[in-house]
Design a protein around this motif. Sequence first.
Motif, PDB file in Angstrom:
ATOM      1  N   SER A 186      27.659  12.150 -73.270  1.00 31.61           N
ATOM      2  CA  SER A 186      28.581  11.316 -72.501  1.00 31.61           C
ATOM      3  C   SER A 186      27.828  10.070 -72.053  1.00 31.61           C
ATOM      4  N   ASN A 187      28.504   8.956 -72.140  1.00 29.64           N
ATOM      5  CA  ASN A 187      27.949   7.681 -71.701  1.00 29.64           C
ATOM      6  C   ASN A 187      26.997   7.021 -72.692  1.00 29.64           C
ATOM      7  N   ALA A 188      26.768   7.663 -73.820  1.00 31.19           N
ATOM      8  CA  ALA A 188      25.873   7.063 -74.821  1.00 31.19           C
ATOM      9  C   ALA A 188      26.456   5.753 -75.343  1.00 31.19           C
ATOM     10  N   GLY A 189      27.805   5.660 -75.335  1.00 31.99           N
ATOM     11  CA  GLY A 189      28.455   4.469 -75.878  1.00 31.99           C
ATOM     12  C   GLY A 189      29.257   4.786 -77.135  1.00 31.99           C
ATOM     13  N   LYS A 190      29.617   6.061 -77.298  1.00 33.92           N
ATOM     14  CA  LYS A 190      30.323   6.502 -78.510  1.00 33.92           C
ATOM     15  C   LYS A 190      31.722   5.876 -78.618  1.00 33.92           C
ATOM     16  N   SER A 191      32.500   5.937 -77.530  1.00 36.65           N
ATOM     17  CA  SER A 191      33.859   5.374 -77.591  1.00 36.65           C
ATOM     18  C   SER A 191      33.800   3.884 -77.891  1.00 36.65           C
ATOM     19  N   SER A 192      32.890   3.188 -77.222  1.00 31.80           N
ATOM     20  CA  SER A 192      32.763   1.740 -77.447  1.00 31.80           C
ATOM     21  C   SER A 192      32.371   1.453 -78.888  1.00 31.80           C
ATOM     22  N   ALA A 193      31.509   2.301 -79.462  1.00 33.50           N
ATOM     23  CA  ALA A 193      31.071   2.093 -80.848  1.00 33.50           C
ATOM     24  C   ALA A 193      32.243   2.306 -81.807  1.00 33.50           C
ATOM     25  N   PHE A 232      22.625  -1.095 -82.857  1.00 32.68           N
ATOM     26  CA  PHE A 232      24.051  -1.399 -82.710  1.00 32.68           C
ATOM     27  C   PHE A 232      24.307  -1.938 -81.315  1.00 32.68           C
ATOM     28  N   SER A 233      25.321  -2.759 -81.191  1.00 38.87           N
ATOM     29  CA  SER A 233      25.784  -3.162 -79.865  1.00 38.87           C
ATOM     30  C   SER A 233      27.267  -3.461 -79.927  1.00 38.87           C
ATOM     31  N   ALA A 234      28.031  -2.725 -79.131  1.00 40.56           N
ATOM     32  CA  ALA A 234      29.466  -2.995 -79.052  1.00 40.56           C
ATOM     33  C   ALA A 234      29.680  -4.312 -78.321  1.00 40.56           C
ATOM     34  N   LEU A 235      28.700  -4.676 -77.509  1.00 42.43           N
ATOM     35  CA  LEU A 235      28.814  -5.869 -76.668  1.00 42.43           C
ATOM     36  C   LEU A 235      28.645  -7.141 -77.497  1.00 42.43           C
ATOM     37  N   ASP A 236      27.545  -7.237 -78.239  1.00 40.59           N
ATOM     38  CA  ASP A 236      27.363  -8.465 -79.039  1.00 40.59           C
ATOM     39  C   ASP A 236      27.677  -8.229 -80.524  1.00 40.59           C
ATOM     40  N   THR A 295      22.815   2.489 -79.981  1.00 42.79           N
ATOM     41  CA  THR A 295      23.663   1.490 -79.367  1.00 42.79           C
ATOM     42  C   THR A 295      23.065   0.909 -78.075  1.00 42.79           C
ATOM     43  N   LYS A 296      23.755  -0.081 -77.536  1.00 47.31           N
ATOM     44  CA  LYS A 296      23.297  -0.854 -76.373  1.00 47.31           C
ATOM     45  C   LYS A 296      22.003  -1.588 -76.710  1.00 47.31           C
ATOM     46  N   ALA A 297      21.838  -1.957 -77.994  1.00 42.53           N
ATOM     47  CA  ALA A 297      20.647  -2.681 -78.439  1.00 42.53           C
ATOM     48  C   ALA A 297      20.511  -4.014 -77.689  1.00 42.53           C
ATOM     49  N   ASP A 298      21.645  -4.528 -77.173  1.00 43.15           N
ATOM     50  CA  ASP A 298      21.591  -5.777 -76.387  1.00 43.15           C
ATOM     51  C   ASP A 298      20.767  -5.632 -75.118  1.00 43.15           C
ATOM     52  N   LYS A 299      20.512  -4.377 -74.714  1.00 43.10           N
ATOM     53  CA  LYS A 299      19.746  -4.128 -73.482  1.00 43.10           C
ATOM     54  C   LYS A 299      18.240  -4.265 -73.694  1.00 43.10           C
ATOM     55  N   LEU A 300      17.817  -4.330 -74.952  1.00 45.73           N
ATOM     56  CA  LEU A 300      16.376  -4.413 -75.231  1.00 45.73           C
ATOM     57  C   LEU A 300      16.035  -5.725 -75.923  1.00 45.73           C
ATOM     58  N   ARG A 333      38.954   6.576 -76.253  1.00 46.17           N
ATOM     59  CA  ARG A 333      39.049   6.274 -74.821  1.00 46.17           C
ATOM     60  C   ARG A 333      37.670   6.089 -74.226  1.00 46.17           C
ATOM     61  N   THR A 334      37.459   4.935 -73.632  1.00 47.54           N
ATOM     62  CA  THR A 334      36.170   4.725 -72.973  1.00 47.54           C
ATOM     63  C   THR A 334      36.194   5.345 -71.584  1.00 47.54           C
ATOM     64  N   SER A 335      37.400   5.552 -71.046  1.00 48.34           N
ATOM     65  CA  SER A 335      37.457   6.248 -69.756  1.00 48.34           C
ATOM     66  C   SER A 335      37.404   7.747 -70.048  1.00 48.34           C
ATOM     67  N   LYS A 336      36.783   8.471 -69.203  1.00 46.87           N
ATOM     68  CA  LYS A 336      36.665   9.909 -69.447  1.00 46.87           C
ATOM     69  C   LYS A 336      37.877  10.629 -68.897  1.00 46.87           C
ATOM     70  N   THR A 337      38.765  10.997 -69.761  1.00 43.09           N
ATOM     71  CA  THR A 337      39.935  11.762 -69.337  1.00 43.09           C
ATOM     72  C   THR A 337      39.579  13.239 -69.363  1.00 43.09           C
TER      73      THR A 337
HETATM   74  P1  GDP Z   1      30.872   7.371 -74.281  1.00 44.93           P
HETATM   75  O1  GDP Z   1      30.910   8.254 -73.091  1.00 44.93           O
HETATM   76  O2  GDP Z   1      29.726   7.737 -75.162  1.00 44.93           O
HETATM   77  O3  GDP Z   1      32.153   7.268 -75.024  1.00 44.93           O
HETATM   78  O4  GDP Z   1      30.473   5.919 -73.752  1.00 44.93           O
HETATM   79  P2  GDP Z   1      31.355   4.603 -73.489  1.00 44.93           P
HETATM   80  O5  GDP Z   1      31.687   3.950 -74.774  1.00 44.93           O
HETATM   81  O6  GDP Z   1      32.460   4.922 -72.571  1.00 44.93           O
HETATM   82  O7  GDP Z   1      30.267   3.680 -72.774  1.00 44.93           O
HETATM   83  C1  GDP Z   1      29.554   4.114 -71.626  1.00 44.93           C
HETATM   84  C2  GDP Z   1      29.112   2.904 -70.836  1.00 44.93           C
HETATM   85  O8  GDP Z   1      28.198   2.123 -71.611  1.00 44.93           O
HETATM   86  C3  GDP Z   1      30.265   1.957 -70.485  1.00 44.93           C
HETATM   87  O9  GDP Z   1      30.023   1.445 -69.192  1.00 44.93           O
HETATM   88  C4  GDP Z   1      30.171   0.855 -71.535  1.00 44.93           C
HETATM   89  O10 GDP Z   1      30.664  -0.371 -71.084  1.00 44.93           O
HETATM   90  C5  GDP Z   1      28.674   0.791 -71.783  1.00 44.93           C
HETATM   91  N1  GDP Z   1      28.382   0.357 -73.167  1.00 44.93           N
HETATM   92  C6  GDP Z   1      28.860   0.912 -74.311  1.00 44.93           C
HETATM   93  N2  GDP Z   1      28.388   0.266 -75.391  1.00 44.93           N
HETATM   94  C7  GDP Z   1      27.586  -0.727 -74.942  1.00 44.93           C
HETATM   95  C8  GDP Z   1      26.800  -1.745 -75.583  1.00 44.93           C
HETATM   96  O11 GDP Z   1      26.719  -1.877 -76.818  1.00 44.93           O
HETATM   97  N3  GDP Z   1      26.074  -2.570 -74.775  1.00 44.93           N
HETATM   98  C9  GDP Z   1      26.114  -2.447 -73.419  1.00 44.93           C
HETATM   99  N4  GDP Z   1      25.359  -3.302 -72.718  1.00 44.93           N
HETATM  100  N5  GDP Z   1      26.850  -1.523 -72.778  1.00 44.93           N
HETATM  101  C10 GDP Z   1      27.587  -0.667 -73.527  1.00 44.93           C
END
Ligand code: GDP
Length: 199
Positions: free
Chosen positions: A34-41, A177-181, A144-149, A53-57
């Motif tokens: 959870s929170n890894a960024g799977k939904s966003s990816a 990967f980065s869903a952001l950029d 993912t969240k490669a934009d953070k590094l 869903r990025t929100s956790k239902t």
């Molecule tokens: P899931 O629980 O794995 O489905 O994760 P989410 O997709 O809901 O993302 C968890 C948190 O990480 C959220 O606050 C997103 O906005 C953030 N997040 C997801 N992908 C990225 C990314 O590529 N870059 C950054 N900076 N934040 C991200």
Amino acid sequence: MHPLYQGAHFLTAAARVEQAPLDAGREVAFVGRSNAGKSSAINALCHQKGLARTSKTPGRTQQLVFFELDAERRLVDLPGYGYAKVSVAVKLQWQAQLARYLELRASLAGLVIVMDIRRPLAEFDRQMLSWGLRRGLPILALLTKADKLKRGAVAATLAQIRREAGVIGGEIHCEPFSALDRTGIEPVQARLDLWLEVG
Ligand code: GDP
């Protein structure tokens, strides 16, 4: 834009493997803590905002969620149980469903393990990796969240994971990967295309 992924739509959600859609054609599954960024990816790969869903239902987090790409192809969003605030009993049950899905699903053509690039290969990820490899599945470590590094740190993490993958053996690919950029969307889609036998 990749039309196949752009056309992805919700098919069904299943609490048990037995409730999954017909096990025919090919599908690629996504797992991650959870929170890894799977939904966003998944959303970024499908050029959609609200597909996964990025929100956790609550409730939804314990189902296998199937998205249809076309009549023969699917993406599957598998629940993680990393940080989820549920009891040990529920986690074990959930883990068993994941194990059964990975073991039994004949149409499963590849496994994407979504990891926060700052915290790769946690215990959950290693478990999924080992189950996937035991099934002989090709694996994609989506970092993912490669934009953070900074670029150097991304390269160092990739090198470290590739080294580990070499020791583990099997087919393990790595993509920053980065869903952001939107880093990595095309190479990941290209990998899915191969697994799903697109084109
Ligand atoms: P899931 O629980 O794995 O489905 O994760 P989410 O997709 O809901 O993302 C968890 C948190 O990480 C959220 O606050 C997103 O906005 C953030 N997040 C997801 N992908 C990225 C990314 O590529 N870059 C950054 N900076 N934040 C991200």
